[in-house]
Enzyme design. Sequence first.
Site, PDB file in Angstrom:
ATOM      1  N   HIS A   1     -12.585 -13.649  15.506  1.00 23.02           N
ATOM      2  CA  HIS A   1     -13.740 -14.305  16.796  1.00 23.02           C
ATOM      3  C   HIS A   1     -15.303 -15.179  16.302  1.00 23.02           C
ATOM      4  O   HIS A   1     -16.046 -15.786  16.619  1.00 23.02           O
ATOM      5  CB  HIS A   1     -13.727 -13.558  17.911  1.00 23.02           C
ATOM      6  CG  HIS A   1     -14.542 -14.266  19.161  1.00 23.02           C
ATOM      7  ND1 HIS A   1     -13.875 -14.812  19.865  1.00 23.02           N
ATOM      8  CD2 HIS A   1     -15.645 -14.274  20.447  1.00 23.02           C
ATOM      9  CE1 HIS A   1     -14.236 -15.697  20.800  1.00 23.02           C
ATOM     10  NE2 HIS A   1     -15.268 -14.456  21.488  1.00 23.02           N
TER      11      HIS A   1
ATOM     12  N   ARG B   1     -11.118 -20.837  19.544  1.00 25.79           N
ATOM     13  CA  ARG B   1     -11.459 -19.941  19.639  1.00 25.79           C
ATOM     14  C   ARG B   1     -10.115 -19.737  18.785  1.00 25.79           C
ATOM     15  O   ARG B   1      -9.954 -21.473  18.778  1.00 25.79           O
ATOM     16  CB  ARG B   1     -11.085 -19.064  20.663  1.00 25.79           C
ATOM     17  CG  ARG B   1     -11.408 -18.708  21.847  1.00 25.79           C
ATOM     18  CD  ARG B   1     -11.427 -17.980  23.272  1.00 25.79           C
ATOM     19  NE  ARG B   1     -12.523 -18.136  23.920  1.00 25.79           N
ATOM     20  CZ  ARG B   1     -12.805 -18.721  24.650  1.00 25.79           C
ATOM     21  NH1 ARG B   1     -12.745 -20.455  25.229  1.00 25.79           N
ATOM     22  NH2 ARG B   1     -13.965 -18.460  25.555  1.00 25.79           N
TER      23      ARG B   1
ATOM     24  N   LYS C   1      -9.481 -20.011  27.969  1.00 24.37           N
ATOM     25  CA  LYS C   1      -9.504 -18.408  28.080  1.00 24.37           C
ATOM     26  C   LYS C   1      -9.796 -19.303  29.825  1.00 24.37           C
ATOM     27  O   LYS C   1      -9.956 -18.597  31.017  1.00 24.37           O
ATOM     28  CB  LYS C   1     -11.008 -18.138  27.405  1.00 24.37           C
ATOM     29  CG  LYS C   1     -10.755 -16.645  28.120  1.00 24.37           C
ATOM     30  CD  LYS C   1     -11.508 -16.042  27.555  1.00 24.37           C
ATOM     31  CE  LYS C   1     -12.059 -14.600  27.922  1.00 24.37           C
ATOM     32  NZ  LYS C   1     -13.064 -13.562  27.255  1.00 24.37           N
TER      33      LYS C   1
ATOM     34  N   ARG D   1     -16.016 -18.297  15.877  1.00 23.17           N
ATOM     35  CA  ARG D   1     -16.786 -19.523  16.277  1.00 23.17           C
ATOM     36  C   ARG D   1     -18.346 -18.786  16.832  1.00 23.17           C
ATOM     37  O   ARG D   1     -19.354 -19.679  17.512  1.00 23.17           O
ATOM     38  CB  ARG D   1     -15.935 -18.947  17.916  1.00 23.17           C
ATOM     39  CG  ARG D   1     -16.413 -18.966  19.371  1.00 23.17           C
ATOM     40  CD  ARG D   1     -15.947 -18.853  20.444  1.00 23.17           C
ATOM     41  NE  ARG D   1     -16.324 -19.075  21.885  1.00 23.17           N
ATOM     42  CZ  ARG D   1     -16.221 -20.475  22.736  1.00 23.17           C
ATOM     43  NH1 ARG D   1     -15.212 -21.453  22.031  1.00 23.17           N
ATOM     44  NH2 ARG D   1     -16.328 -20.148  23.483  1.00 23.17           N
TER      45      ARG D   1
ATOM     46  N   TYR E   1     -27.066 -16.590  22.755  1.00 20.90           N
ATOM     47  CA  TYR E   1     -27.374 -17.884  21.080  1.00 20.90           C
ATOM     48  C   TYR E   1     -29.046 -18.142  20.933  1.00 20.90           C
ATOM     49  O   TYR E   1     -29.173 -18.523  19.710  1.00 20.90           O
ATOM     50  CB  TYR E   1     -26.808 -19.357  20.927  1.00 20.90           C
ATOM     51  CG  TYR E   1     -25.446 -18.281  20.832  1.00 20.90           C
ATOM     52  CD1 TYR E   1     -24.390 -17.524  19.510  1.00 20.90           C
ATOM     53  CD2 TYR E   1     -24.387 -18.322  21.875  1.00 20.90           C
ATOM     54  CE1 TYR E   1     -23.325 -17.438  19.254  1.00 20.90           C
ATOM     55  CE2 TYR E   1     -22.981 -17.880  22.042  1.00 20.90           C
ATOM     56  CZ  TYR E   1     -22.432 -17.075  20.509  1.00 20.90           C
ATOM     57  OH  TYR E   1     -20.717 -16.995  20.187  1.00 20.90           O
TER      58      TYR E   1
ATOM     59  N   HIS F   1     -17.453 -22.438  28.057  1.00 21.40           N
ATOM     60  CA  HIS F   1     -18.687 -21.289  29.310  1.00 21.40           C
ATOM     61  C   HIS F   1     -19.008 -21.616  30.204  1.00 21.40           C
ATOM     62  O   HIS F   1     -19.243 -22.656  30.748  1.00 21.40           O
ATOM     63  CB  HIS F   1     -19.532 -20.480  28.368  1.00 21.40           C
ATOM     64  CG  HIS F   1     -19.606 -20.154  26.579  1.00 21.40           C
ATOM     65  ND1 HIS F   1     -21.199 -19.985  26.388  1.00 21.40           N
ATOM     66  CD2 HIS F   1     -19.281 -19.342  27.042  1.00 21.40           C
ATOM     67  CE1 HIS F   1     -20.195 -19.495  25.281  1.00 21.40           C
ATOM     68  NE2 HIS F   1     -18.887 -19.049  25.107  1.00 21.40           N
TER      69      HIS F   1
END
Length: 330
Positions: A272, A197, A220, A275, A307, A298
């Site tokens: 973003h 990010r 995050k 990314r 994706y 993630h």
Amino acid sequence: MSIKQTKDGWKVDFRAGGANGKRYRKTCRTKAEAERYQKFVEAQHTTTGKPWEPRQSDTRRLSDLIDLWYKHHGQNLTYNQKRLSKLKNTAAGLGDPLARELTPAQYSAYRAERINQGRAIKTINTEMIFINAVYNQLQKINVIDYPSPLLSLAKLKEKEKEMHYLESTQIVELLHALKPYPNAELIARICLETGARWGEAENLTTGKTKNQKATFTETKSGKNRTIPISSELSKRLAEHAKSGQLFEPSAKHFYAALDKTTIKLPKGQKTHVLRHTFASHFIINGGNILTLQKILGHSDIKMTLKYAHLAPDHLNDCLTFNPLNSLGLV
């Protein structure tokens, strides 16, 4: 003991446990309610052998609970000040009600108002998740003895956003536009090489870019990630480094460069998009979805699977492994 009718209702006045017991007085709406109250108190006294104490009314407001949540839990979270600010704004928008008396109907009306103001559904759902977390955490540590009043409210259904990513020609165009802004250009390159990010890349220090690797902290998810980087990027970072933090805040320079290109992006997908571009090209070029999950950090594979449709052989296995094909009937 006496139960008498007064102008305000039926007043019950008695001592539990005999003439020397604790005295209880209460005004009820009906005589039957007064009688039930007396029987309840006397039963409690008989069961425990101790005077019954009515629970004190909790007069704390939602903002008070938010302060307690922050003291006991919130201050230890990543981006704690940002979440605290969001919670305070939500409490203010609700009129800062008594925390115990907040109702689903009251919150639903607030939510409808937010929608009319044009707020994104994702933002509105996140606000409710944060409020629920305050109640849940405080109940868990016995600061309050009641659950979140919003548990019966379902999240609003969100429309799935189309994720934009940059084509190869657009990447070249963007990097060219970023040349006048060395900090922003290097940060963008880090994002495109590692899937970081913008904030993660911008906060890198010289100590976290050694041995051709970049280590991202304060992420995050709260988990650190170490990702390999090219020798060329590693060399450029070493040359750029002075001391301590590598970069100054540079998002505004990225926006300025982006405005000079032909690239058009949806609202909220400016930095973003880098990314998304990394992740999209990773899959298009044959990368493994589980490896991508680890690179992006993630916690839930569902976040990475968005994706999957970009893989060159996406869903093609249905042609190979369906039962008709295996029986030679196609």
